[in-house]
Design a protein around this motif. Structure first.
Motif, PDB file in Angstrom:
ATOM      1  N   THR A  80     -37.123 -42.744 -36.241  1.00  0.00           N
ATOM      2  CA  THR A  80     -37.731 -41.618 -36.955  1.00  0.00           C
ATOM      3  C   THR A  80     -37.021 -40.319 -36.608  1.00  0.00           C
ATOM      4  OG1 THR A  80     -39.859 -42.743 -36.988  1.00  0.00           O
ATOM      5  CG2 THR A  80     -39.885 -40.365 -37.360  1.00  0.00           C
ATOM      6  N   ARG A  81     -36.690 -40.132 -35.332  1.00  0.00           N
ATOM      7  CA  ARG A  81     -35.953 -38.931 -34.932  1.00  0.00           C
ATOM      8  C   ARG A  81     -34.618 -38.852 -35.678  1.00  0.00           C
ATOM      9  NH1 ARG A  81     -33.686 -39.456 -29.393  1.00  0.00           N
ATOM     10  NH2 ARG A  81     -32.332 -40.687 -30.666  1.00  0.00           N
ATOM     11  N   LEU A  82     -33.899 -39.971 -35.750  1.00  0.00           N
ATOM     12  CA  LEU A  82     -32.618 -39.986 -36.460  1.00  0.00           C
ATOM     13  C   LEU A  82     -32.807 -39.720 -37.950  1.00  0.00           C
ATOM     14  CD1 LEU A  82     -30.870 -43.017 -34.707  1.00  0.00           C
ATOM     15  CD2 LEU A  82     -30.426 -40.571 -34.352  1.00  0.00           C
ATOM     16  N   MET A  83     -33.881 -40.229 -38.525  1.00  0.00           N
ATOM     17  CA  MET A  83     -34.154 -39.975 -39.945  1.00  0.00           C
ATOM     18  C   MET A  83     -34.383 -38.485 -40.196  1.00  0.00           C
ATOM     19  SD  MET A  83     -36.579 -43.131 -41.148  1.00  0.00           S
ATOM     20  CE  MET A  83     -36.906 -42.355 -42.708  1.00  0.00           C
ATOM     21  N   VAL A  84     -35.199 -37.860 -39.352  1.00  0.00           N
ATOM     22  CA  VAL A  84     -35.514 -36.442 -39.506  1.00  0.00           C
ATOM     23  C   VAL A  84     -34.258 -35.594 -39.324  1.00  0.00           C
ATOM     24  CG1 VAL A  84     -36.780 -34.519 -38.464  1.00  0.00           C
ATOM     25  CG2 VAL A  84     -37.941 -36.679 -38.893  1.00  0.00           C
ATOM     26  N   GLN A  85     -33.404 -35.991 -38.380  1.00  0.00           N
ATOM     27  CA  GLN A  85     -32.170 -35.252 -38.118  1.00  0.00           C
ATOM     28  C   GLN A  85     -31.088 -35.521 -39.166  1.00  0.00           C
ATOM     29  OE1 GLN A  85     -31.280 -36.626 -34.139  1.00  0.00           O
ATOM     30  NE2 GLN A  85     -32.415 -34.949 -33.199  1.00  0.00           N
ATOM     31  N   GLY A  86     -31.271 -36.535 -40.004  1.00  0.00           N
ATOM     32  CA  GLY A  86     -30.259 -36.883 -40.990  1.00  0.00           C
ATOM     33  C   GLY A  86     -29.051 -37.550 -40.353  1.00  0.00           C
ATOM     34  N   ARG A  87     -29.303 -38.513 -39.458  1.00  0.00           N
ATOM     35  CA  ARG A  87     -28.221 -39.154 -38.714  1.00  0.00           C
ATOM     36  C   ARG A  87     -28.265 -40.682 -38.790  1.00  0.00           C
ATOM     37  NH1 ARG A  87     -28.497 -37.225 -32.814  1.00  0.00           N
ATOM     38  NH2 ARG A  87     -26.503 -38.293 -32.733  1.00  0.00           N
ATOM     39  N   ILE A  88     -28.902 -41.241 -39.812  1.00  0.00           N
ATOM     40  CA  ILE A  88     -29.011 -42.693 -39.926  1.00  0.00           C
ATOM     41  C   ILE A  88     -27.641 -43.334 -40.135  1.00  0.00           C
ATOM     42  CG2 ILE A  88     -29.958 -44.580 -41.330  1.00  0.00           C
ATOM     43  CD1 ILE A  88     -32.019 -43.233 -39.558  1.00  0.00           C
ATOM     44  N   ALA A  89     -26.826 -42.797 -41.029  1.00  0.00           N
ATOM     45  CA  ALA A  89     -25.516 -43.381 -41.321  1.00  0.00           C
ATOM     46  C   ALA A  89     -24.596 -43.352 -40.108  1.00  0.00           C
ATOM     47  CB  ALA A  89     -24.863 -42.651 -42.496  1.00  0.00           C
ATOM     48  N   GLU A  90     -24.793 -42.386 -39.234  1.00  0.00           N
ATOM     49  CA  GLU A  90     -23.975 -42.277 -38.025  1.00  0.00           C
ATOM     50  C   GLU A  90     -24.083 -43.533 -37.157  1.00  0.00           C
ATOM     51  OE1 GLU A  90     -23.978 -39.440 -34.026  1.00  0.00           O
ATOM     52  OE2 GLU A  90     -24.922 -38.703 -35.850  1.00  0.00           O
ATOM     53  N   PHE A  91     -25.245 -44.155 -37.135  1.00  0.00           N
ATOM     54  CA  PHE A  91     -25.468 -45.313 -36.274  1.00  0.00           C
ATOM     55  C   PHE A  91     -25.566 -46.627 -37.036  1.00  0.00           C
ATOM     56  CE2 PHE A  91     -27.026 -41.626 -33.997  1.00  0.00           C
ATOM     57  CZ  PHE A  91     -26.346 -41.764 -32.793  1.00  0.00           C
ATOM     58  N   PHE A  92     -25.992 -46.589 -38.298  1.00  0.00           N
ATOM     59  CA  PHE A  92     -26.215 -47.823 -39.043  1.00  0.00           C
ATOM     60  C   PHE A  92     -25.249 -48.007 -40.208  1.00  0.00           C
ATOM     61  CE2 PHE A  92     -30.175 -46.988 -36.892  1.00  0.00           C
ATOM     62  CZ  PHE A  92     -30.496 -48.232 -36.382  1.00  0.00           C
TER      63      PHE A  92
END
Length: 168
Positions: A80-92
């Motif tokens: 959820t933190r990554l989603m809010v920060q807009g960083r999902i593609a960075e890790f997945f």
């Protein structure tokens, strides 16, 4: 006026997710900030695995709830933190999905762009700054419980943390 309540709840949820996984709050249950000591909190799980928190104060109950939530849902909190920060593609990765007509959509990239353009993270941080001190103390106790769990060896055992490099 009715539209304000859901936004306030969303802001509080986002602020809580950020505070719980940010690592900026104290990571020790015995530290300052009104965090309770471990002796004042009892976390018991029933036969179904549901947590029951017993504490001598509201802050202690929030601490125990944070610890239990992290035990059960640490990966979800970090996601959820990554989603809010807009960083999902960075890790997945880009999240490429081919739809009808052979059109490929990079859903994680699109989500990250939307999250950053709409300013979810900045909004959550502003909302966290606007929380009244009494509520902030309770949310800090919750975050301290999450951070206390993150100090245990079990915290990084989810199979996605290490291989994907997802920060706790």
């Amino acid at each position: 006026m009715q539209a304000v309540a859901p936004i306030s709840r969303l802001a509080c949820a986002l602020a809580l997710a950020l505070a719980a996984c940010s690592g900026s709050s104290g990571s020790s249950s015995t530290g300052g900030g009104g965090s309770p000591t471990p002796e004042t909190v009892s976390l018991v799980r029933d036969a179904y695995g549901s947590p029951h928190v017993f504490a001598s104060s509201d802050a202690g109950a929030y601490f125990g709830a944070g610890y239990a939530a992290a035990e059960d849902r640490l990966f979800q909190m970090c996601w959820t933190r990554l989603m809010v920060q807009g960083r999902i593609a960075e890790f997945f990765g880009a999240g490429a999905v081919t739809g009808p007509g052979g059109v490929t959509v990079e859903q994680h990239v699109l989500h990250d762009i939307e999250a950053r353009l709409t300013g979810w993270n900045a909004y959550a941080l502003r909302a966290a700054d606007a929380i009244d001190p009494a509520m902030r103390e309770l949310l800090d106790a919750y975050a301290a419980g999450v951070n206390q769990y993150m100090q245990t060896p079990a915290a990084g055992l989810h199979p996605f943390f290490s291989p994907l490099g997802i920060p706790l």
